[in-house]
Motif scaffolding. Sequence first.
Motif: not given
Lengths: 118, 143
Positions: B8-10, B14-21, B76
């Motif tokens: 059952l594991a995906p 997918v990522r919520a994708h916050c970063d620490l620039p 970007h």
Amino acid sequence: MSPTIEPGDWLLIDPTIRRWPRRGTIVVIREPDSDVLAIKRVAAGPGDRVNLDAGHLVLGPDEAWLLSDATDAELLAAGLGQPIDSRRYGPVPVDLLVGRAWFRYAPIRRIGPIRPGR
Amino acid sequence: MFRLSDILAPKTIVRAHCDLPCGVYDPEQARIEAESCYKIIEKMGQNSDPTFTARAIDIKEQRAELAKHHLDVLWHDYFKPEHLEKVPNLHELFWNATKQVSKVKASTDLADARKLLDLIDEVDAAWKATGGQEKTRVARQTA
């Protein structure tokens, strides 16, 4: 995307949608430029007006404005910078829409449908 | 033995994708690399030694690649949709600048390197017009 989606949640995605779902829906997209699979919330849909710091823009017929749920205070508390969402890469064309997140099947204590919110 | 969770594991993450620039941006980084390309081409015109030429071409290509990287980061990560109001030709400017880097990478014409410097100066003007200098750099210690 906390608290709606937490790290480690197992989700069912509806990949059959071809148009942007209604505002508040959680969607999976391919991020512009990076091609990374990302999960975001539809904050505004085609034809909607998005207010910016210096004016506004009107979304095109196939565009949506996608945002992360985290507030600035939550990001600061988590030690994170600005989220990568439409504030970074602008409106997202429907070609990059992968699917709609509609159900969480794990962990067991959080099983249930994912309803549009915010 | 298979466990149910394995089945059952995906299979996709997918990522919520916050970063620490770090949030520090400055076209000067791209300009220094482009200046290297300019100077290398200049020196190539004054030295016909094949070993020198081979080294110069190699280093020029590396510097051009770095210039392109710094321009891409500005395009970007620093510039946002709202900046288009102050710099309506922003995308065309970056398109031209990054294309010019590719040209300099393959060229030994000083005029090509000069044109790249001029385009980076236009990027610098756009960065300053959108408050980049005040918003993204750390102030130097005053004497």
